[in-house]
Scaffold this active site. Structure first.
Site, PDB file in Angstrom:
ATOM      1  N   HIS A  77      11.511   3.195 -10.351  1.00 37.31           N
ATOM      2  CA  HIS A  77      10.201   3.808 -10.527  1.00 37.31           C
ATOM      3  C   HIS A  77      10.198   5.261 -10.040  1.00 37.31           C
ATOM      4  CE1 HIS A  77       5.710   3.376 -10.776  1.00 37.31           C
ATOM      5  NE2 HIS A  77       5.807   4.433  -9.965  1.00 37.31           N
ATOM      6  N   GLU A  78      10.666   5.489  -8.823  1.00 37.44           N
ATOM      7  CA  GLU A  78      10.648   6.845  -8.270  1.00 37.44           C
ATOM      8  C   GLU A  78      11.637   7.752  -8.980  1.00 37.44           C
ATOM      9  OE1 GLU A  78       8.309   7.706  -6.416  1.00 37.44           O
ATOM     10  OE2 GLU A  78       7.599   5.659  -6.132  1.00 37.44           O
TER      11      GLU A  78
ATOM     12  N   GLY B 273     -20.205  23.185   1.268  1.00 37.56           N
ATOM     13  CA  GLY B 273     -18.764  23.000   1.165  1.00 37.56           C
ATOM     14  C   GLY B 273     -18.385  21.554   1.358  1.00 37.56           C
ATOM     15  N   PRO B 274     -17.158  21.208   1.028  1.00 41.47           N
ATOM     16  CA  PRO B 274     -16.699  19.836   1.236  1.00 41.47           C
ATOM     17  C   PRO B 274     -16.805  19.443   2.703  1.00 41.47           C
ATOM     18  CG  PRO B 274     -15.151  21.064  -0.132  1.00 41.47           C
ATOM     19  CD  PRO B 274     -16.130  22.058   0.406  1.00 41.47           C
TER      20      PRO B 274
END
Length: 649
Positions: free
Chosen positions: A447-448, A224-225
């Site tokens: 931008h946002e 697993g990670p």
């Protein structure tokens, strides 16, 4: 969002059974320290003895040699006793004695005739007895033999394969106090628990397997990670089975001495046999279990390969009825040697995946236990807002929320505390003192706003949760989306829409400001990665066709695009680059077209962000509704793992 996870639970005290007393271990040899001290004292006595004896002399007054000659010439000396070192005791005619030292290095020619002329009785002696002389002569050899004998004694008990205990296994043995962790203490992962639960059944009742003619599993490897709770699950197995638990890391086998790793493997399994039934847990087994002769593990290392060979022999050699089960954990199964994974050694490979939304809620409930939560805190909503979070991330989230509450002088954790903690975990510390220039503040707002509007204009996109232009960590602004459900399969149209959402910020800069900026660096990197996987791994390119050039093995800790790992030619790489660039240009043009069609909403949302700095998703929807937008293009939502779009510095 984060892609690493571990299920976590709280260890609760449970009923423990008293284990049988382990067999007495051979005590380590004692007295080594006193042997060294005694040898040192003897050496000091050997070196300082003659000087002390010479200084002590015969007990009379010490006179210079010239004074002694004068007394001989005056006829005052009756007898002289001289040793081989030139130390002389002089007896005077009156009965008194004095000591002197004859300078033998000068030769003292004529001394003997002078003494004879004055009728002085001369007696010669040795500075020490025969036994003392022999002892002092052979003392260094005796000391060396003693030290060598002491080292050999230690070697019989503590260093099979290396000096001073290097050959002993460094396994941490948990036996006197059994692990209190049980499967019930591990939130979620019911499938994993069921699969490794047979190990517990075998250790509890091995006769059931023998009666049915079934062979119990010899080894179980958990994949697993990083941080998915593999060690916690192993402790839960030991707690459920109520047997000794020998824990060691893969890096604890290898030292600078050749043969130490193999010796430690032998010692580990010998210890497990003495304590059987028992569990041997090897964490990060890829440290010693890498492919032999492979460049993945840095080449053919003799010591590492000897350690692996010994591990293979031990796992193949111990009796199945001995009650020993080997558990192992790794986050890089693709690097393990094939001989290690074959049936008969590690019979089962159990995948420990990232926690689902329901499991995240259960993990949050475990970590929130004992803390004062405000009534409005909904752990289900919080679990939905944390896709891709691991158990450690969730534990950190709850802790950061509690710290935020303490910072404000409260003991109750509110929803605002969790929001602040989530931003801290994802983005870093909020830089309230990092004031932006007016033109930078407007550029970030534009931008946002582009990200938020592209996401809000899509029919199937995840709802926008929050938009902010407050700097945090390396980001100057953030647009967060809250997925309604976790996705496990992504269609081509979904991925193309995802690229448009990622490039919405840059498209807004081009539409409003007329030029791009460095703020889109993070967006471009994420969009390029998605487009590359679409072309190379998923076969979603018309030019290349349905061909996948991805990795043949499961990679849980990040891939490697180096030329050594590529399985295709430079011409194919050139085609992949062209197709990736085409996908990105198309997505940017699409986002720019949507924003031009809704320019009024873009300007109004930009002004709202400049004024309030942070708005929620309802404000974005209200802006679109107020501007009476008519153009509406279907748009798929972004996946959970990419639910965060951030503007980099």
């Amino acid at each position: 969002m984060g892609t690493h996870s571990h299920p976590t639970g709280t260890a609760k005290p449970g009923p423990e059974k008293k284990a049988p007393a382990p067999p007495p271990e051979e005590p380590a040899p004692k007295g080594g320290r006193w042997l060294w001290i005694a040898g040192l004292l003897v050496l000091v006595a050997w070196l300082a003895g003659p000087m002390l004896l010479a200084a002590q002399g015969g007990g009379g007054a010490r006179v210079p040699y010239s004074d002694f000659i004068a007394r001989v010439d005056a006829g005052q000396v009756q007898a002289v006793t001289v040793d081989d070192a030139g130390a002389a005791t002089v007896t005077l005619r009156g009965g008194d004695t004095v000591d002197t030292q004859i300078p033998t290095a000068l030769g003292v020619a004529g001394l003997e005739s002078r003494l004879a002329a004055h009728r002085v009785t001369v007696t010669a002696t040795s500075s020490s007895g025969t036994f003392g002389t022999l002892l002092m002569s052979f003392l260094p050899l005796i000391l060396m033999v003693g030290v060598f004998w002491w080292l050999m004694r230690r070697g019989q008990n503590a260093f099979a394969g290396g000096m001073g205990g290097f050959g002993r296994s460094r396994a941490k043995i948990i036996e006197a106090e059994r692990p209190a962790t049980r499967f019930a203490d591990v939130a979620g992962y019911e499938g994993v628990k069921q699969e490794i639960g047979e190990v517990v059944d075998f250790l509890r009742a091995p006769e059931r397997y023998a009666a049915a003619g079934a062979k119990p599993p010899r080894g179980v490897i958990m994949v697993g990670p990083p941080g998915t709770g593999k060690t916690l699950l192993a402790r839960a197995v030991a707690g459920e089975a109520e047997v000794p638990f020998l824990s060691v890391t893969g890096s604890g086998f290898v030292e600078m001495f050749v043969g130490v790793g193999a010796s430690r493997v032998r010692d580990l399994f010998d210890e497990a046999r003495r304590r059987a039934p028992s569990i041997v847990f090897i964490d990060e087994i890829d440290a010693i279990g890498g492919r032999r002769g492979s460049i993945v593990t840095g080449g053919g290392n003799d010591e590492r390969e000897q350690t692996l060979n010994q591990l293979l022999a031990e796992m193949d050699g111990f009796d199945q009825s001995s009650g020993i089960v080997v558990l192992a954990a790794t986050n890089r199964p693709q690097t393990l040697d094939a001989a290690l994974l074959r049936p008969g050694r590690f019979d089962r490979q159990v995948t420990v995946p990232l926690p689902t939304q329901g499991e995240r809620a259960a993990i949050l409930a475990v970590h929130a236990g004992g803390k004062h939560l405000a009534p409005e805190v909904d752990l289900g909503v919080l679990a939905r807002a944390t896709p891709g979070f691991s158990g450690a991330d969730l534990a950190n989230l709850v802790n950061e929320a509690a710290i935020n509450a303490v910072r404000d002088g409260r003991t109750t954790i509110t929803v605002a505390d969790f929001d602040a903690a989530r931003d801290r975990v994802l983005l870093g510390r909020r830089e309230t003192s990092n004031a932006l220039l007016p033109q930078e503040r407007r550029a970030v707002a534009v931008h946002e706003s582009g990200h938020a509007l592209i996401a809000a204009l899509c029919e199937h996109a995840d709802p926008v949760a929050k938009v902010t232009i407050l700097p945090a960590g390396l980001t100057l602004g953030v647009t967060e989306q809250l997925p309604e459900a976790e996705r496990h399969l992504y269609s081509e149209s979904y991925l193309r829409d995802l690229l448009a959402v990622r490039l919405g910020g840059r498209a807004a800069e081009l539409v409003v400001l007329g030029e791009g900026s460095t703020g889109a660096a993070n967006d471009l990197a994420g969009a390029t990665q998605i487009a590359t996987r679409m072309v190379r791994d998923f076969g979603l390119s018309g030019r290349l066709g349905p061909v996948g050039y991805g990795s043949d093995s499961l990679v849980l800790d990040g891939g490697d695009d180096s030329p050594l790992r590529r399985g295709y030619s430079e011409h194919t790489q050139r085609l992949i680059d062209q197709e990736v660039a085409l996908l990105l240009r198309t997505a940017e043009q699409r986002a720019a077209g949507l924003l031009r069609a809704h320019r009024a909403a873009l300007d109004r949302l930009t002004g709202l962000l400049i004024e309030q700095e942070t708005v929620d998703g309802d404000a974005v929807t209200a802006v679109l509704r107020a501007t009476r937008t008519e153009a509406f293009e279907p748009f798929e939502p972004a996946p959970a793992a990419a639910g965060l779009t951030a503007t980099g510095a």
